[in-house]
Design a protein around this motif. Structure first.
Motif, PDB file in Angstrom:
ATOM      1  N   TYR B  27     -62.465  69.700  49.979  1.00  0.00           N
ATOM      2  CA  TYR B  27     -62.991  70.241  51.221  1.00  0.00           C
ATOM      3  C   TYR B  27     -61.859  70.784  52.086  1.00  0.00           C
ATOM      4  O   TYR B  27     -61.950  71.855  52.668  1.00  0.00           O
ATOM      5  CB  TYR B  27     -63.716  69.116  51.962  1.00  0.00           C
ATOM      6  CG  TYR B  27     -64.781  69.604  52.880  1.00  0.00           C
ATOM      7  CD1 TYR B  27     -66.047  69.878  52.399  1.00  0.00           C
ATOM      8  CD2 TYR B  27     -64.507  69.789  54.219  1.00  0.00           C
ATOM      9  CE1 TYR B  27     -67.026  70.321  53.229  1.00  0.00           C
ATOM     10  CE2 TYR B  27     -65.493  70.243  55.059  1.00  0.00           C
ATOM     11  CZ  TYR B  27     -66.743  70.501  54.577  1.00  0.00           C
ATOM     12  OH  TYR B  27     -67.714  70.958  55.403  1.00  0.00           O
ATOM     13  N   HIS B 159     -70.124  70.930  46.909  1.00  0.00           N
ATOM     14  CA  HIS B 159     -69.521  70.544  48.187  1.00  0.00           C
ATOM     15  C   HIS B 159     -70.343  69.520  48.946  1.00  0.00           C
ATOM     16  O   HIS B 159     -69.855  68.912  49.871  1.00  0.00           O
ATOM     17  CB  HIS B 159     -69.299  71.785  49.030  1.00  0.00           C
ATOM     18  CG  HIS B 159     -68.434  72.755  48.313  1.00  0.00           C
ATOM     19  ND1 HIS B 159     -68.932  73.636  47.387  1.00  0.00           N
ATOM     20  CD2 HIS B 159     -67.102  72.922  48.340  1.00  0.00           C
ATOM     21  CE1 HIS B 159     -67.946  74.332  46.886  1.00  0.00           C
ATOM     22  NE2 HIS B 159     -66.820  73.923  47.444  1.00  0.00           N
ATOM     23  N   LEU B 160     -71.583  69.352  48.520  1.00  0.00           N
ATOM     24  CA  LEU B 160     -72.375  68.307  49.168  1.00  0.00           C
ATOM     25  C   LEU B 160     -71.944  66.922  48.697  1.00  0.00           C
ATOM     26  O   LEU B 160     -72.326  65.916  49.256  1.00  0.00           O
ATOM     27  CB  LEU B 160     -73.865  68.495  48.846  1.00  0.00           C
ATOM     28  CG  LEU B 160     -74.523  69.766  49.385  1.00  0.00           C
ATOM     29  CD1 LEU B 160     -75.997  69.768  49.048  1.00  0.00           C
ATOM     30  CD2 LEU B 160     -74.332  69.853  50.884  1.00  0.00           C
ATOM     31  N   MET B 218     -77.598  69.068  55.765  1.00  0.00           N
ATOM     32  CA  MET B 218     -76.688  70.199  55.556  1.00  0.00           C
ATOM     33  C   MET B 218     -77.340  71.507  55.974  1.00  0.00           C
ATOM     34  O   MET B 218     -76.700  72.389  56.533  1.00  0.00           O
ATOM     35  CB  MET B 218     -76.289  70.271  54.075  1.00  0.00           C
ATOM     36  CG  MET B 218     -75.338  69.195  53.650  1.00  0.00           C
ATOM     37  SD  MET B 218     -73.765  69.355  54.475  1.00  0.00           S
ATOM     38  CE  MET B 218     -73.832  67.981  55.588  1.00  0.00           C
ATOM     39  N   ARG B 222     -75.865  74.000  58.592  1.00  0.00           N
ATOM     40  CA  ARG B 222     -75.603  75.374  58.201  1.00  0.00           C
ATOM     41  C   ARG B 222     -76.396  76.353  59.068  1.00  0.00           C
ATOM     42  O   ARG B 222     -75.895  77.386  59.494  1.00  0.00           O
ATOM     43  CB  ARG B 222     -75.966  75.549  56.726  1.00  0.00           C
ATOM     44  CG  ARG B 222     -75.898  76.953  56.196  1.00  0.00           C
ATOM     45  CD  ARG B 222     -74.453  77.408  56.060  1.00  0.00           C
ATOM     46  NE  ARG B 222     -74.404  78.848  56.004  1.00  0.00           N
ATOM     47  CZ  ARG B 222     -73.707  79.518  55.108  1.00  0.00           C
ATOM     48  NH1 ARG B 222     -72.971  78.899  54.229  1.00  0.00           N
ATOM     49  NH2 ARG B 222     -73.718  80.834  55.116  1.00  0.00           N
ATOM     50  N   ARG B 239     -68.719  75.576  55.253  1.00  0.00           N
ATOM     51  CA  ARG B 239     -68.341  75.313  53.861  1.00  0.00           C
ATOM     52  C   ARG B 239     -69.470  74.773  53.012  1.00  0.00           C
ATOM     53  O   ARG B 239     -69.231  74.174  51.983  1.00  0.00           O
ATOM     54  CB  ARG B 239     -67.176  74.339  53.851  1.00  0.00           C
ATOM     55  CG  ARG B 239     -65.974  74.973  54.483  1.00  0.00           C
ATOM     56  CD  ARG B 239     -64.801  74.090  54.393  1.00  0.00           C
ATOM     57  NE  ARG B 239     -63.620  74.822  54.829  1.00  0.00           N
ATOM     58  CZ  ARG B 239     -62.424  74.284  54.890  1.00  0.00           C
ATOM     59  NH1 ARG B 239     -62.260  73.044  54.541  1.00  0.00           N
ATOM     60  NH2 ARG B 239     -61.401  75.000  55.273  1.00  0.00           N
ATOM     61  N   VAL B 240     -70.665  74.899  53.437  1.00  0.00           N
ATOM     62  CA  VAL B 240     -71.764  74.419  52.592  1.00  0.00           C
ATOM     63  C   VAL B 240     -72.565  75.605  52.084  1.00  0.00           C
ATOM     64  O   VAL B 240     -72.443  76.709  52.608  1.00  0.00           O
ATOM     65  CB  VAL B 240     -72.679  73.435  53.360  1.00  0.00           C
ATOM     66  CG1 VAL B 240     -71.898  72.210  53.771  1.00  0.00           C
ATOM     67  CG2 VAL B 240     -73.316  74.099  54.537  1.00  0.00           C
ATOM     68  N   LEU B 246     -80.251  75.580  50.597  1.00  0.00           N
ATOM     69  CA  LEU B 246     -80.359  74.189  51.016  1.00  0.00           C
ATOM     70  C   LEU B 246     -81.790  73.850  51.403  1.00  0.00           C
ATOM     71  O   LEU B 246     -82.317  72.790  51.067  1.00  0.00           O
ATOM     72  CB  LEU B 246     -79.433  73.938  52.205  1.00  0.00           C
ATOM     73  CG  LEU B 246     -77.946  73.903  51.880  1.00  0.00           C
ATOM     74  CD1 LEU B 246     -77.132  73.907  53.157  1.00  0.00           C
ATOM     75  CD2 LEU B 246     -77.630  72.681  51.048  1.00  0.00           C
TER      76      LEU B 246
END
Ligand code: HEM
Lengths: 557, 345
Positions: B27, B159-160, B218, B222, B239-240, B246
């Motif tokens: 990250y 990334h989650l 997320m 986002r 960054r998600v 999502l």
């Protein structure tokens, strides 16, 4: 069909724009199931009524009501509830005397029977009916109707393909679609096809099943009944199913005491096994059942394994010990008590009272002497410690049983007509001096005898097991179960079903593109009406299957 | 066996912790561009497809994130946020390495996690679902398996993982520190087939719903980021994966888990009938299961209602998650009920 709608990225796919959200996407076609709105003049009250109805049956209202329902259920987990544990409610009342009346008036201790809780679910289900019935009608219509005609511009649909050099055999395309269980309509040079009606069927089934569940719950509360009681082992303690026998009972609104099915039950034996830690391992109650014309028969039941009788089931809720105490009075007359002692901890330390109101009678007249009644308050320890204090049992099974007794003589206060607890002495009698304690407490092991100051004696003979049971009948159970099963089926078909449409349109090919004898241009458009990941694949396979070239068809199928 | 199980739990927590650290490294080192590319890919794919078949403006709500692209693009283009990373620039490379290590560690942790459950089950000679401690271990195991399956199918979601690993560390630590009880057989009330069915399905659905809360939160972050919010939680949004992805993932997980949860509650009712004589008695656990069910039904409803905005619907899902947590911990700790399950005396 409004493509813009789909491009917008919100909303349930396929809902025609401009239709009020309360209206389900009209399955009938792009025309929509529009109601005649605002065309005719309606008198104001009627319009108001219709408006409120429309409001009530909108998805948004349903959402708010669902939310309210969740919110309204919370107090029931925070405050003690009468129908679950009345003692906790009474304790709460004693601990919060100022708060209790206000909360009680609001229904805080009967949340699930309170007017506000009922109002929410009644409104919700009204909304449900108002929502589902028109949807049901539309769906039934759609099931019979042909798939809607093709939109003008197939190239604006999410999926689009063009086949040149087509042989123009629409009948074959229709057959191919039917073979894949599409519903097909051929109109002139277009073919319309739709699939996935099951999704809406499932949705309707789901919502209708909710009504079924409600109906079953309602039936249960109208026609069901239950009663709890404590049953000590032994033929003289057998009970028959009448309301008076139950320590606590509740009849449905439409049930009369005379409606209880006749049966009698005797506890013959009860076995409990425990782990070394004292945790219970298994229970089993052995009984003799008498019901109807049948000869009495033996039956056993346990936790998770109730006794099923005609018109009722009997559930094992708890168990404990009833010490057998024999009191011999001044006249040498003996009486025996086997009152249940209630357990107060996991090791079955149990407390209770053995009362002997009819002892020390006048030897001549046989009259009761109210000052010579006797009672023993006691603590029963199935596994007593080796040395004092004898206040706690060490283990739930009877490894070294003993009973700690406190004797009282005087007026037990049982004639006053005030019902007292059978597990406690009437403290008012003690404090007023009408009932006095004799000597100190005394520990008796089985077979031991304690002679009191007046020469009378009490003897600890042993114990009997008792069980606490609940006899119940709920006629709505089956309906709830079936509705729940349907609900689940409906839910899954609704969530995982996918509604989609395809259209095929033939047009004569421009002359210069013709390379073979075939001379048609086939335009194909596809519209997934719900989220459907695999639609592109399916569409491509369909396109391949409609190619006139059999080789291609086999290759992709 | 019992001691082994307890020791393995510590190992599992350590593995999750390491995975979390590796995810955090990824990250921190990952540049906006690498992750941004992963996030933007669905849009790109859609444009390509759109050009291919001549459709304008994408497929809207009716399309799923992957498939459109799946059919039109070579596999590597979709699955390879790793493969397509430029070789130059050690930062991104190191980040990707860390990310992969994190996934490997998560997989390892999941295996150890499974071993914790198996050894516990062997030691107890029954299914390891007899008390809150074991139950929480099972739920989290389902959650992590769900996460690995998801990751296998959608590598771009990696990334989650930071949040998944964080959740695992926290939940397992809570299990080990607060809820731990020595092994005992089931009390008679829990000794029933329906109990097994009930707890197994509750564990599976809770695990998936637990997992579903990750993309839900997320998404909200986002979405806020996309709206221009830059304060703390929203700053993570850079960054998600894309908001759309999502949101759809949130829905899919919930739509998958909801019927299982429904069934689990029903199985519980069947069991309650046999054990206590009534299928529903408004016991605190039942009340909170009811509340969760209604809230999740509300989420599915909201999502099907055009006038309800997606962030609002997603908030309902998050609320549902909170009610589930209430049932997992709160009810066992605060209220006294029939469910002889808490194991906290
Ligand atoms: C008792 C309360 C209700 C519950 C628990 C409930 C639950 C649900 C659930 C879980 C869904 C999503 C799953 C599915 O698609 O089948 C759904 C969909 C739906 N519900 Fe309900 N519902 C309730 C009441 C209502 C009411 C009052 C209405 C009408 C205003 C309604 C209309 C709909 C519609 C139209 C859909 C389908 C949405 C779509 O997929 O297009 N429901 N409901």
């Amino acid at each position: 069909m409004s493509i813009e709608q789909h491009g917008r990225g919100t909303g349930s796919a396929g809902a025609p724009t401009g239709v009020a959200e309360a209206e389900p996407p009209a399955p009938g076609g792009p025309a929509g199931g529009g109601r005649p709105s605002g065309v005719r003049r309606t008198p104001l009250p009627l319009a108001l009524l219709r408006n409120s109805w429309r409001q009530l049956t909108s998805m948004r209202t349903a959402l708010i009501l669902l939310f309210l329902l969740a919110l309204a259920a919370i107090p029931g987990s925070v405050l003690p509830q009468r129908n679950i544990n009345i003692e906790n409610v009474n304790r709460f009342a004693a601990e919060h005397p100022d708060l209790f009346p206000a909360l009680d008036r609001l229904g805080g201790f009967d949340v699930y029977a309170s007017p506000w809780f009922s109002a929410i679910y009644v409104l919700l289900f009204t909304s449900l009916v108002g929502c589902i019935l028109p949807r049901l009608r539309d769906h039934l219509r759609a099931l019979r109707a042909a798939p809607p005609p093709a939109p003008k511009r197939l190239d604006r649909l999410p999926r689009h393909a063009v086949l040149t050099d087509h042989d123009g055999d629409l009948a074959r395309i229709a057959a191919a679609l039917r073979g894949r269980r599409w519903r097909v309509a051929v109109r002139g040079d277009t073919v319309s096809a739709e699939k996935g009606y099951l999704k809406e069927t499932g949705n309707l089934l789901f919502h209708l099943s909710l009504l079924g569940v409600l109906l079953g719950v309602g039936l249960g509360s109208w026609y069901g009944w239950h009663g709890n009681l404590l049953l000590v082992a032994g033929p003289e303690n057998a009970y028959c199913n009448t309301l008076q026998q139950y320590a606590e009972s509740e009849l449905g609104h439409r049930v009369d005491a005379a409606d209880l099915p006749p049966f009698c039950l005797e506890l013959t034996d009860f076995t409990a096994t425990f782990l070394p830690s004292g945790q219970p391992e298994s229970f089993r109650a052995e009984t003799i059942v008498e019901q109807g014309d049948r000869a009495p028969y033996r039956a056993s039941f346990s936790v998770n394994d109730p006794l099923r009788l005609d018109g009722a089931s009997v559930y094992l809720l708890g168990h404990g010990y009833a010490p057998i105490l024999r009191y011999t009075d001044r006249n040498g007359v003996s009486q025996t008590s086997d009152e249940a002692f209630l357990s107060i901890d996991g090791n079955l330390t149990s407390e209770g009272v053995a009362a002997f109101p009819d002892v020390n009678l006048d030897p001549v007249t046989g009259a009761r002497n109210p000052d010579l009644q006797v009672a023993f308050e006691g603590l029963y320890l199935p596994t007593a410690p080796d040395s004092p204090p004898f206040t706690r049992s060490m283990y739930p099974a009877e490894r070294s049983p003993a009973v700690m007794l406190f004797a009282y003589r005087g007026n037990l206060g049982m004639d006053a007509g005030i019902p007292g607890s059978v597990y406690r002495l009437d403290q008012r009698q003690v404090s007023s001096g009408r009932l006095t304690q004799i000597g100190e407490g005394k520990l008796l092991r089985p077979g031991e005898k304690w002679t009191l100051d007046d020469g009378t004696s009490v003897e600890f003979l042993g114990t009997r097991q008792y069980v606490t049971i609940s006899a119940r009948y709920d006629p709505g159970e089956r309906i709830v179960l079936i509705s729940s099963a349907l609900l689940l089926v409906g839910l899954m078909t609704s969530l995982f079903g996918r509604r989609r449409r395809v259209w095929f349109r033939l047009s004569p090919a421009p002359a210069d593109t013709t390379t073979t004898g075939r001379s048609s241009l086939l335009e194909i458009g596809g519209l997934p009406r719900t989220e459907y990941a695999g639609f592109a694949d399916e569409f491509d396979r369909l396109v391949a299957a409609t190619r006139p070239d059999p080789a291609t068809e086999e290759g992709t199928d | 066996m019992a001691a082994l199980s307890d020791q393995l739990l510590v190992v599992a927590i350590l593995c999750y912790l390491l995975a979390m650290i590796c995810h955090a490294v990824e990250y921190a080192f990952g540049t906006r561009s690498v992750i941004g590319r992963a996030a933007a890919r669905p849009e790109r794919a859609r444009v390509l497809v759109g050009a291919g078949v001549g459709a304008a403006g994408g497929t809207g709500p009716a399309d799923e994130p992957g498939p459109v692209a799946d059919t039109a693009l070579p596999d590597t283009a979709l699955s390879g946020s790793d493969a397509s990373v430029p070789a130059g620039g050690s930062g991104p490379y190191r980040a990707v390495l860390a990310g992969r290590t994190a996934v490997a560690l998560t997989g390892l942790a999941a295996l150890v996690h499974l071993a914790v459950l198996v050894t516990r089950g062997i030691a107890a000679e029954r299914m390891p679902w007899g008390n809150m401690y074991e139950y929480l271990l099972s739920v989290t195991f389902v959650g992590v398996v769900g996460w690995l399956v998801l990751l296998y199918r959608r590598p771009t979601l990696r990334h989650l993982g930071l949040f998944v690993a964080l959740a695992m560390v926290l939940l397992l630590a809570v299990a080990g520190l607060l809820l731990y009880v020595p092994i005992v057989p089931l009390v008679p009330a829990l000794d029933s087939y329906w109990f097994v069915v009930h707890v197994a399905t509750i564990a599976v659905s809770s695990g998936i719903l637990l997992l579903g809360a990750v993309p839900a939160v997320m998404y909200l972050i986002r979405h806020g980021h996309d709206q221009g919010k830059r304060s703390f939680p929203y700053s993570l949004g850079a960054r998600v994966p894309a908001a759309d992805t999502l949101e759809r993932l949130t829905f899919r997980l919930h739509a998958f888990a909801f019927p299982i949860f429904t069934f689990a509650v029903m199985a519980g009712a069947v069991w309650a009938e046999a054990a206590w004589g009534r299928y529903w008695g408004w016991d605190p656990k039942e009340i909170w299961a009811f509340i969760s069910w209604v809230v999740y039904a509300g989420y599915l409803h909201a999502r099907a209602t055009p006038s309800v905005k997606r962030p609002v619907a997603t908030w309902i899902a998050v609320l549902g998650f909170l009610t589930m947590q209430m049932n997992l911990y709160g009810v066992n700790i605060f209220f006294e009920g029939l469910h002889s399950y808490g194991g906290l005396d």
